[in-house]
Design a protein around this motif. Structure first.
Motif, short mmCIF file in Angstrom:
data_model
loop_
_atom_site.label_atom_id
_atom_site.label_comp_id
_atom_site.label_asym_id
_atom_site.label_seq_id
_atom_site.Cartn_x
_atom_site.Cartn_y
_atom_site.Cartn_z
N ARG A 168 0.82 -1.21 0.00
CA ARG A 168 0.00 0.00 0.00
C ARG A 168 0.86 1.27 0.00
N HIS A 169 2.05 1.17 0.62
CA HIS A 169 2.92 2.34 0.70
C HIS A 169 4.02 2.29 -0.36
N ASN A 170 3.85 1.41 -1.36
CA ASN A 170 4.78 1.34 -2.50
C ASN A 170 6.21 1.05 -2.05
N LYS A 171 6.36 0.19 -1.07
CA LYS A 171 7.69 -0.18 -0.61
C LYS A 171 8.25 -1.32 -1.46
N ARG A 172 9.56 -1.38 -1.50
CA ARG A 172 10.20 -2.46 -2.25
C ARG A 172 10.40 -3.70 -1.40
N VAL A 173 10.49 -3.52 -0.08
CA VAL A 173 10.68 -4.64 0.85
C VAL A 173 9.71 -4.48 2.00
N VAL A 174 9.50 -5.57 2.74
CA VAL A 174 8.62 -5.57 3.91
C VAL A 174 9.49 -5.39 5.14
N ASP A 175 9.24 -4.34 5.91
CA ASP A 175 10.08 -4.06 7.08
C ASP A 175 9.35 -4.43 8.37
N MET A 176 10.01 -4.18 9.49
CA MET A 176 9.47 -4.58 10.79
C MET A 176 8.21 -3.79 11.14
N GLN A 177 8.14 -2.55 10.71
CA GLN A 177 6.95 -1.76 11.00
C GLN A 177 5.71 -2.37 10.36
N ASP A 178 5.86 -2.94 9.16
CA ASP A 178 4.73 -3.59 8.50
C ASP A 178 4.26 -4.81 9.29
N PHE A 179 5.21 -5.55 9.85
CA PHE A 179 4.82 -6.72 10.65
C PHE A 179 4.14 -6.29 11.95
N GLU A 180 4.57 -5.16 12.54
CA GLU A 180 3.92 -4.67 13.76
C GLU A 180 2.48 -4.24 13.45
N LYS A 181 2.29 -3.55 12.33
CA LYS A 181 0.93 -3.14 11.96
C LYS A 181 0.04 -4.35 11.68
N ALA A 182 0.61 -5.35 11.02
CA ALA A 182 -0.17 -6.56 10.73
C ALA A 182 -0.54 -7.29 12.01
N LYS A 183 0.40 -7.35 12.97
CA LYS A 183 0.11 -8.02 14.24
C LYS A 183 -0.98 -7.29 15.00
N ASP A 184 -0.91 -5.95 15.02
CA ASP A 184 -1.96 -5.18 15.70
C ASP A 184 -3.32 -5.38 15.04
N LYS A 185 -3.34 -5.46 13.72
CA LYS A 185 -4.61 -5.64 13.02
C LYS A 185 -5.22 -6.99 13.35
N ILE A 186 -4.39 -8.04 13.40
CA ILE A 186 -4.91 -9.38 13.67
C ILE A 186 -5.36 -9.51 15.12
N MET A 187 -4.57 -8.96 16.06
CA MET A 187 -4.86 -9.14 17.48
C MET A 187 -5.93 -8.18 17.98
N MET A 188 -5.97 -6.96 17.46
CA MET A 188 -6.88 -5.95 17.99
C MET A 188 -7.98 -5.56 17.01
N GLY A 189 -7.84 -5.94 15.75
CA GLY A 189 -8.83 -5.56 14.75
C GLY A 189 -8.34 -4.39 13.91
N ALA A 190 -8.99 -4.17 12.80
CA ALA A 190 -8.60 -3.10 11.90
C ALA A 190 -8.99 -1.74 12.49
N GLU A 191 -8.15 -0.75 12.27
CA GLU A 191 -8.44 0.59 12.76
C GLU A 191 -9.62 1.20 12.02
N ARG A 192 -10.45 1.92 12.79
CA ARG A 192 -11.59 2.63 12.20
C ARG A 192 -11.40 4.14 12.46
N LYS A 193 -10.40 4.71 11.77
CA LYS A 193 -10.08 6.11 11.98
C LYS A 193 -11.17 7.04 11.44
N SER A 194 -11.99 6.52 10.54
CA SER A 194 -13.06 7.36 9.99
C SER A 194 -14.24 7.49 10.93
N MET A 195 -14.26 6.70 12.01
CA MET A 195 -15.37 6.76 12.95
C MET A 195 -15.32 8.09 13.72
N VAL A 196 -16.42 8.80 13.72
CA VAL A 196 -16.49 10.11 14.38
C VAL A 196 -16.86 9.92 15.84
N MET A 197 -15.97 10.38 16.75
CA MET A 197 -16.20 10.31 18.19
C MET A 197 -16.09 11.71 18.76
#
Length: 661
Positions: free
Chosen positions: A379-408
């Motif tokens: 999605r970010h047009n990277k040539r390689v997969v770095d550790m930050q991508d794995f951290e984001k993937a782990k958070d998505k699987i364990m906590m669910g996808a972010e809903r930043k568009s939700m108005v609170m």
């Protein structure tokens, strides 16, 4: 061809068949005009008004003396007086020989509607049975897919995280390759191997690896493929499958999700004559009946061994049960490395670190983790997969996808920040609890905020201290709201926390024997939610009151503990709330700063996002600079061209100017 077109063609054929049958049954209306009036035709013949006739089968066409043409139809098969009348009146008679049809053609024409009906019936039956290119009467044929020796490329190198299970099934590979090694010592290979494990642990993958290593024919089928709407079809398919396997022996039969057909008999509503039980009976006979199945090994997989029939699990059928459990930290590291083979990795990726941060993940979860990380990088047009991508993937699987568009609203975000901060502080200060990994007030999945904990090592049991610490931590969010917002400001956000805490306390008292008053006795819930002993109606009303009192005592004791911790650390609660409102997500390092009452550093995600933004800005500047240089170069070339043109024009003018001399 789309399904809509197929349905239209089908109904068109049905309509044609019905019209053909209807027209064959209902006679057509007879025309009553003068041309088809046979009585008038006979009168005209006898009065000498007919010049000539042409007789074809039972149809008569001709010409009157007045020049008018006519047509009529003989109502009977033969009229012996008609020909005499025609000859007496000197009428010219022309006869047409009847069209000769073959017997086959006559049969085809007469049976055409019936053949169409049979064809439509065959089509419907094939649709009901799944078709698959088989004939309409192949209901009892096996649906097992046969894979040849070279079709399966999976080997034991592609399976990781289950070394003990691999050792168990590796013996099958050695037997299929060299049966004499075991037979000369009187040993017999197991007829069946049942792979048991949670979903996603690699049972099917391990079975494919056995076939890939053994290089023998492999029959693959699902338990649901045996059962059909017609009684006896499943049993016939079992027989057919084993007959095919005998012809291809030595071979492997793999039955996935065998609990679909192997459930305990007598538990259904159809008695012993329903389809599923007949299928199971036939499978029992084929696996260990009168006929031997030498060289055929049945491998089955299930995640529900408790519901299988006892006759299916006895020695002689499924002699060996191979447990494929969740991988430990070393197994997770091996699995991650297997799935990382096809992914270009950055230098900062550490599989060991990822494995330690994913306790309880199955092989399928880890495969999904690597895939999600690759998607984040793409999605970010990277040539390689770095550790930050794995951290984001782990958070998505364990906590669910972010809903930043939700108005609170700001008030609701503040309530969520207090709530999650209460969980984190109590989780850090109770006697024994998993370390706090990350706290976020970004809505994820169905939650408005998330507090994540990660164990330092794999755990297989929990002590009483850990369970009570979990209860206190679960009430931390509600207590934080009550301390900061007052009793009237407590929200419904703690409903799931209350449910989980009550469930832990109830199981401590009724299942795990962790109540001093009730002792190590198990009390089981009936269908109405009431608890009783092993024997029916063995629990008195006094015992029920004691269970409720012990559950309440556990909850109140830990509720007061959490309240004491948050009251004593009110300043930390406020600063953590402020940090969450500012950063939205904080990790373990920021929580350490808050608990030590020092200035909070920026989260690692902020630094990573800033670095990525700077890199994107730098790439954009470089791109803009290249475009600018390119434009400058093009402009310079254009100016030079104009100067050269001007110079050439000047030279031309000079050459063409006449000389003064």
């Amino acid at each position: 061809m789309s399904d809509m077109v197929k349905n239209l063609l089908l109904w068109l054929v049905v309509a044609i068949v019905l019209m053909s049958v209807f027209q064959g049954i209902v006679p057509g209306d007879n025309d009553e005009d003068t041309n088809s009036n046979y009585t008038q035709f006979i009168q005209d013949v006898r009065q000498g008004l007919i010049r000539e006739v042409k007789i074809e089968d039972r149809t008569i066409t001709g010409l009157r003396r007045s020049g008018e043409r006519f047509e009529t139809y003989i109502p009977t098969a033969y009229d012996k007086d008609l020909l005499n009348d025609l000859i007496e009146q000197n009428v010219r008679v022309v006869g047409v020989p009847p069209e000769e049809r073959s017997i086959l053609g006559q049969i085809l024409i007469s049976w055409f509607p019936m053949l169409l009906l049979i064809g439509v019936w065959i089509f419907f039956m094939r649709q009901m049975q799944g078709g698959g290119g088989k004939g309409a009467m192949s209901f009892g044929k096996s649906k097992a897919r046969l894979m040849g020796e070279d079709q399966i490329k999976t080997t034991f190198k592609d399976v990781a995280g289950c070394d003990e299970a691999k050792e168990e099934v590796q013996e099958l590979v050695e037997y299929l390759k060299d049966p004499g090694k075991f037979q000369k010592l009187g040993g017999k290979i197991p007829k069946g191997v049942l792979m048991v494990g949670q979903p996603g642990t690699g049972k099917t993958l391990l079975a494919k690896a056995v076939a890939g290593e053994a290089k023998v024919p492999f029959f693959a089928i699902s338990g649901s493929d045996f059962v059909e709407m017609f009684v006896g079809v499943g049993a016939s398919r079992v027989r057919d499958m084993f007959e095919q396997a005998k012809k291809a022996a030595p071979c492997i039969i793999f039955i996935d999700e065998i609990d679909a057909v192997g459930r305990q008999r007598g538990s259904g509503h159809g008695g012993g004559n329903d389809e599923r039980e007949q299928t199971l009976n036939q499978m029992l006979v084929e696996m260990d009946g009168f006929e031997g199945n030498e060289g055929i090994i049945v491998i089955a997989a299930t995640n529900r061994p408790d519901v299988l029939d006892a006759a299916l699990l006895r020695p002689g059928r499924f002699d060996r049960q191979v447990v494929v459990g969740l991988p430990d930290v070393r197994g997770r590291e091996q699995i991650i490395k297997v799935h990382m083979r096809k992914v270009p990795l950055a230098d900062d990726v550490e599989p060991n670190f990822i494995a330690r941060g994913t306790p309880g993940f199955s092989g399928a979860d880890l495969a999904n983790l690597v895939n999600e990380a690759a998607l984040f990088a793409a999605r970010h047009n990277k040539r390689v997969v770095d550790m930050q991508d794995f951290e984001k993937a782990k958070d998505k699987i364990m906590m669910g996808a972010e809903r930043k568009s939700m108005v609170m609203s700001e008030e609701e975000k503040t309530n969520t920040a207090y709530h999650e901060a209460g969980h984190a502080i109590v989780g850090r200060l109770v006697p024994k609890h998993d370390p706090v990994y990350k706290v976020s007030i970004i809505p994820r999945g169905r939650a408005l905020g998330v507090t994540m904990y990660l164990p330092e090592e794999d755990k297989y049991s929990s002590s009483r201290v850990e369970l009570e610490s979990n209860i206190a931590t679960l009430f931390g969010g509600r207590i934080a709201e009550e301390i900061t917002l007052g009793a009237a400001g407590v929200t419904t956000g703690a409903s799931n926390d209350i449910e989980r805490a009550t469930d832990i306390a109830r199981r401590m008292v009724t299942e795990w024997g962790l109540s001093e008053k009730l002792g190590p006795i198990k009390y089981k819930a009936d269908s109405n939610g009431m608890y009783s002993g092993e024997a029916p109606n063995s629990m008195s009303a006094e015992t029920t009151r004691d269970i409720d009192a012990e559950i309440r005592s556990l909850i109140e004791r830990n509720y007061q503990l959490a309240e004491k911790i948050l009251t004593e650390n009110r300043d930390v609660l406020e600063t953590m709330k402020d940090a969450l409102m500012k950063y939205e997500t904080i990790d373990a390092k920021q929580i350490d700063d808050l608990m030590n009452r020092v200035e909070v550093r920026e989260p690692a995600s902020w630094a990573a996002d800033k670095k990525e933004k700077d890199r994107a800005d730098s790439d954009k500047k470089d791109s803009d600079k290249k475009d600018s240089d390119k434009n400058d170069s093009a402009k310079s070339d254009s100016d030079n061209t104009k100067q050269d043109d001007a110079k050439d024009s000047s030279d031309s003018d000079t050459d063409s100017k006449p000389s003064d001399s």
